[in-house]
Design an enzyme around this catalytic site. Structure first.
Site, PDB file in Angstrom:
ATOM      1  N   ARG A 124       0.815  -1.240   0.000  1.00 18.44           N
ATOM      2  CA  ARG A 124       0.000   0.000   0.000  1.00 18.44           C
ATOM      3  C   ARG A 124       0.838   1.275   0.000  1.00 18.44           C
ATOM      4  O   ARG A 124       0.388   2.329   0.449  1.00 18.44           O
ATOM      5  CB  ARG A 124      -0.969   0.024   1.182  1.00 18.44           C
ATOM      6  CG  ARG A 124      -2.024  -1.043   1.106  1.00 18.44           C
ATOM      7  CD  ARG A 124      -3.293  -0.625   1.815  1.00 18.44           C
ATOM      8  NE  ARG A 124      -4.273  -1.676   1.713  1.00 18.44           N
ATOM      9  CZ  ARG A 124      -4.356  -2.695   2.569  1.00 18.44           C
ATOM     10  NH1 ARG A 124      -3.535  -2.763   3.595  1.00 18.44           N
ATOM     11  NH2 ARG A 124      -5.264  -3.622   2.397  1.00 18.44           N
ATOM     12  N   LYS A 146       3.523  11.134 -11.812  1.00 14.30           N
ATOM     13  CA  LYS A 146       2.646  10.277 -12.627  1.00 14.30           C
ATOM     14  C   LYS A 146       3.339   8.928 -12.797  1.00 14.30           C
ATOM     15  O   LYS A 146       4.475   8.876 -13.282  1.00 14.30           O
ATOM     16  CB  LYS A 146       2.396  10.896 -14.006  1.00 14.30           C
ATOM     17  CG  LYS A 146       1.321  11.958 -13.999  1.00 14.30           C
ATOM     18  CD  LYS A 146       0.922  12.338 -15.425  1.00 14.30           C
ATOM     19  CE  LYS A 146      -0.148  13.413 -15.404  1.00 14.30           C
ATOM     20  NZ  LYS A 146      -0.474  13.904 -16.754  1.00 14.30           N
ATOM     21  N   GLU A 188      10.721  17.934 -25.381  1.00 17.76           N
ATOM     22  CA  GLU A 188      10.001  18.284 -24.143  1.00 17.76           C
ATOM     23  C   GLU A 188      10.622  19.537 -23.504  1.00 17.76           C
ATOM     24  O   GLU A 188       9.932  20.298 -22.834  1.00 17.76           O
ATOM     25  CB  GLU A 188      10.020  17.116 -23.152  1.00 17.76           C
ATOM     26  CG  GLU A 188       9.349  15.835 -23.670  1.00 17.76           C
ATOM     27  CD  GLU A 188       7.826  15.802 -23.521  1.00 17.76           C
ATOM     28  OE1 GLU A 188       7.244  16.790 -23.047  1.00 17.76           O
ATOM     29  OE2 GLU A 188       7.227  14.776 -23.898  1.00 17.76           O
ATOM     30  N   LYS A 230       8.231  22.671 -14.745  1.00 19.69           N
ATOM     31  CA  LYS A 230       7.310  21.554 -14.476  1.00 19.69           C
ATOM     32  C   LYS A 230       6.940  21.529 -13.001  1.00 19.69           C
ATOM     33  O   LYS A 230       5.769  21.329 -12.648  1.00 19.69           O
ATOM     34  CB  LYS A 230       7.922  20.218 -14.903  1.00 19.69           C
ATOM     35  CG  LYS A 230       6.996  19.061 -14.533  1.00 19.69           C
ATOM     36  CD  LYS A 230       7.029  17.890 -15.439  1.00 19.69           C
ATOM     37  CE  LYS A 230       5.943  16.891 -15.024  1.00 19.69           C
ATOM     38  NZ  LYS A 230       5.937  15.671 -15.771  1.00 19.69           N
ATOM     39  N   GLU A 240      -3.762  17.095 -11.909  1.00 19.12           N
ATOM     40  CA  GLU A 240      -4.338  17.516 -13.195  1.00 19.12           C
ATOM     41  C   GLU A 240      -5.837  17.749 -13.071  1.00 19.12           C
ATOM     42  O   GLU A 240      -6.635  17.284 -13.875  1.00 19.12           O
ATOM     43  CB  GLU A 240      -4.032  16.460 -14.281  1.00 19.12           C
ATOM     44  CG  GLU A 240      -4.019  17.053 -15.678  1.00 19.12           C
ATOM     45  CD  GLU A 240      -3.385  16.140 -16.720  1.00 19.12           C
ATOM     46  OE1 GLU A 240      -2.332  15.547 -16.440  1.00 19.12           O
ATOM     47  OE2 GLU A 240      -3.962  16.028 -17.806  1.00 19.12           O
ATOM     48  N   ARG A 245      -2.006  21.688 -15.013  1.00 14.10           N
ATOM     49  CA  ARG A 245      -1.100  20.615 -15.414  1.00 14.10           C
ATOM     50  C   ARG A 245      -1.357  20.181 -16.861  1.00 14.10           C
ATOM     51  O   ARG A 245      -0.465  19.687 -17.547  1.00 14.10           O
ATOM     52  CB  ARG A 245      -1.211  19.428 -14.450  1.00 14.10           C
ATOM     53  CG  ARG A 245      -0.133  18.398 -14.708  1.00 14.10           C
ATOM     54  CD  ARG A 245       0.053  17.423 -13.557  1.00 14.10           C
ATOM     55  NE  ARG A 245       1.137  16.515 -13.894  1.00 14.10           N
ATOM     56  CZ  ARG A 245       1.786  15.755 -13.026  1.00 14.10           C
ATOM     57  NH1 ARG A 245       1.465  15.774 -11.756  1.00 14.10           N
ATOM     58  NH2 ARG A 245       2.755  14.963 -13.433  1.00 14.10           N
ATOM     59  N   ASN A 249       0.563  19.093 -21.656  1.00 13.27           N
ATOM     60  CA  ASN A 249       0.218  18.236 -22.804  1.00 13.27           C
ATOM     61  C   ASN A 249       0.353  18.966 -24.132  1.00 13.27           C
ATOM     62  O   ASN A 249      -0.101  18.464 -25.165  1.00 13.27           O
ATOM     63  CB  ASN A 249      -1.219  17.714 -22.652  1.00 13.27           C
ATOM     64  CG  ASN A 249      -1.339  16.778 -21.465  1.00 13.27           C
ATOM     65  OD1 ASN A 249      -0.405  16.030 -21.159  1.00 13.27           O
ATOM     66  ND2 ASN A 249      -2.467  16.816 -20.782  1.00 13.27           N
ATOM     67  N   HIS A 252       0.792  17.085 -27.373  1.00  8.34           N
ATOM     68  CA  HIS A 252       0.552  15.673 -27.099  1.00  8.34           C
ATOM     69  C   HIS A 252      -0.720  15.119 -27.747  1.00  8.34           C
ATOM     70  O   HIS A 252      -0.792  13.925 -28.003  1.00  8.34           O
ATOM     71  CB  HIS A 252       0.535  15.409 -25.585  1.00  8.34           C
ATOM     72  CG  HIS A 252       1.912  15.410 -24.980  1.00  8.34           C
ATOM     73  ND1 HIS A 252       2.735  16.519 -25.001  1.00  8.34           N
ATOM     74  CD2 HIS A 252       2.626  14.439 -24.357  1.00  8.34           C
ATOM     75  CE1 HIS A 252       3.883  16.224 -24.394  1.00  8.34           C
ATOM     76  NE2 HIS A 252       3.845  14.968 -24.005  1.00  8.34           N
ATOM     77  N   HIS A 256       0.271  12.035 -29.739  1.00  4.77           N
ATOM     78  CA  HIS A 256      -0.199  10.692 -29.386  1.00  4.77           C
ATOM     79  C   HIS A 256      -0.882  10.021 -30.572  1.00  4.77           C
ATOM     80  O   HIS A 256      -0.759   8.807 -30.769  1.00  4.77           O
ATOM     81  CB  HIS A 256      -1.175  10.755 -28.207  1.00  4.77           C
ATOM     82  CG  HIS A 256      -0.469  10.894 -26.885  1.00  4.77           C
ATOM     83  ND1 HIS A 256      -1.068  11.461 -25.786  1.00  4.77           N
ATOM     84  CD2 HIS A 256       0.774  10.550 -26.496  1.00  4.77           C
ATOM     85  CE1 HIS A 256      -0.209  11.459 -24.771  1.00  4.77           C
ATOM     86  NE2 HIS A 256       0.913  10.915 -25.181  1.00  4.77           N
ATOM     87  N   HIS A 270       8.357   9.006 -28.864  1.00  3.62           N
ATOM     88  CA  HIS A 270       7.377   9.895 -28.226  1.00  3.62           C
ATOM     89  C   HIS A 270       7.763  11.373 -28.416  1.00  3.62           C
ATOM     90  O   HIS A 270       6.941  12.190 -28.850  1.00  3.62           O
ATOM     91  CB  HIS A 270       7.261   9.554 -26.735  1.00  3.62           C
ATOM     92  CG  HIS A 270       6.440  10.530 -25.956  1.00  3.62           C
ATOM     93  ND1 HIS A 270       5.063  10.608 -26.090  1.00  3.62           N
ATOM     94  CD2 HIS A 270       6.789  11.497 -25.065  1.00  3.62           C
ATOM     95  CE1 HIS A 270       4.608  11.576 -25.301  1.00  3.62           C
ATOM     96  NE2 HIS A 270       5.638  12.122 -24.668  1.00  3.62           N
TER      97      HIS A 270
HETATM   98  N1  GLY Z   1       3.972  14.516 -18.743  1.00  4.43           N
HETATM   99  C1  GLY Z   1       2.890  15.311 -18.354  1.00  4.43           C
HETATM  100  C2  GLY Z   1       2.678  15.404 -16.886  1.00  4.43           C
HETATM  101  O1  GLY Z   1       3.501  14.942 -16.123  1.00  4.43           O
HETATM  102  O2  GLY Z   1       1.684  15.903 -16.438  1.00  4.43           O
END
Ligand code: GLY
Length: 373
Positions: A124, A146, A188, A230, A240, A245, A249, A252, A256, A270
């Site tokens: 957990r 993430k 990026e 970031k 997000e 946040r 993107n 993206h 994508h 990517h």
């Molecule tokens: N790569 C996008 C984010 O971390 O929100």
């Protein structure tokens, strides 16, 4: 002498430091020790990175008096799945991992995402440390918590927000990266300039190539500034939820769709999809009257100048279908109430999120892009 830059991700009790500089892998043991609850860690990496960097990390853990176990997974995106997650969790439990132990993710985005997710769910929740070894992971995926794996239904659809306890970005490990992979990560970096830092974009126009070529001061600055931008966004909108946040993107939604069309193969990395996606987002912003031709031109020119693809004509040997690209975009996980979400530009450094883009405008843009091939 190596200069180590330090930056805090301000998330209260989940806050952590990002250290950036040369020689951090060799010094990892002493940097990690203060964040450990007890001196025992499990290093998880992939075969390619293990050959290059595992012995160095192990030496440094040993010197710092940290007990460790290492688990080496196959390299590649296929590893980011349920099978390998299960294997990893079972292996940790077999090794009698305890709540006060920590995982170390040594690798690129695949390892960082998978190990972070294993840390989020095993017992957990375990502490974990990110040691990203690609530019993309150093400026993006290792920061912000993430974590996750891919599903047969799409990429990154299963996961959790789980912040690391520390990120160590050693700029020297980037010297072992193939040029194409380094460039893909650089897309990026450019993204941050486009989102909200026009001064950084201007700096990249003059010094970006030096950062790519390995100039340590330029590299430190490019990675530090990217992580700072970031970290600010993540501190505002960790999950997000508020829209801040979502700015990350940029490029993206288009990117994508291109990646999906190339079946996430080596045909298009990517970051390459993101580079083309940023150009498309800028062009769409011009088309809809939000952004000047001049700003969109600067973005395209800079990406091209460093050697990144900026259009479909740079992905040779593929027959593109506008319908299929539109279909991928309509399945994107950012679709809300059936509407595609885009990050557009009011100018360089002025990104905004909108779900109000007429599908016909997107279709026209894609039709023009396909016509260049
Ligand atoms: N790569 C996008 C984010 O971390 O929100």
């Amino acid at each position: 002498m190596n200069v180590i830059e330090s930056l805090r991700v301000e998330l209260g009790e989940r806050g952590y430091d990002i250290l950036i500089g040369g020689g951090l892998l060799a010094a990892a043991g002493t940097k990690i020790l203060p964040v450990l609850r007890r001196p025992r860690v499990f290093v998880v990496t992939d075969e390619r990175i293990a050959d290059l960097h595992l012995a160095g990390l192990e030496r440094s853990l040993e010197t710092a008096g940290i007990a460790f176990d290492a688990f080496v997974l196959p390299a590649g995106e296929e590893t980011k799945d349920f099978t390998h997650l299960q294997r990893l969790c079972d292996r940790l439990l077999e090794s009698r991992i305890e709540r006060s132990d920590a995982l170390i993710a040594l690798g690129g985005g695949v390892i960082g995402d998978l190990v972070g997710f294993a840390a989020a769910i095993t017992l957990r929740g375990l502490d974990f440390i990110q040691i990203p070894t690609t530019l993309l992971a150093q400026v993006d995926s290792s920061v912000g918590g993430k974590t996750g794996i891919n599903s047969v239904h799409g990429k990154n659809l299963i996961g959790a927000f789980h912040q690391p306890r520390l990120v160590l970005a050693d700029i020297e490990v980037l010297d072992t990266l193939p040029r194409r992979e380094l460039l893909a990560g650089y897309a990026e970096v450019v993204k941050y300039g486009c989102i909200n830092d026009p001064a950084f974009f201007a700096w990249l126009e003059t010094r970006g190539l030096d950062a790519i070529e390995g100039d340590p001061r330029a590299r430190n600055h490019a990675i530090l500034t990217s992580c700072r931008r970031k970290a600010e966004i993540v501190a505002k909108d960790e999950r997000e939820a508020s829209g801040a946040r979502a700015l990350l993107n940029l490029g993206h939604t288009f990117g994508h769709a291109l990646e999906a069309e190339c079946r996430y193969s080596g045909e298009l990395f990517h970051g390459e999809g993101v580079a083309i996606g940023i150009v498309m987002a800028a062009d769409l912003s011009v088309e809809l009257g939000f952004c000047s031709q001049e700003d969109a031109g600067r973005i395209r020119n800079h990406l091209a100048a460093v050697g990144l693809p900026t259009g479909l004509e740079h992905i040779p040997g593929r027959v593109w279908s506008v319908e299929s690209l539109m279909d991928h975009m309509s399945r994107d996980k950012k679709v809300a109430d059936g509407k595609m979400t885009f990050v557009l530009l009011r100018g360089l450094g002025e990104a905004f999120v909108t779900s109000d883009v007429p599908p016909e405008a997107v279709k026209t843009l894609l039709t023009q892009a396909v016509a260049t091939t």
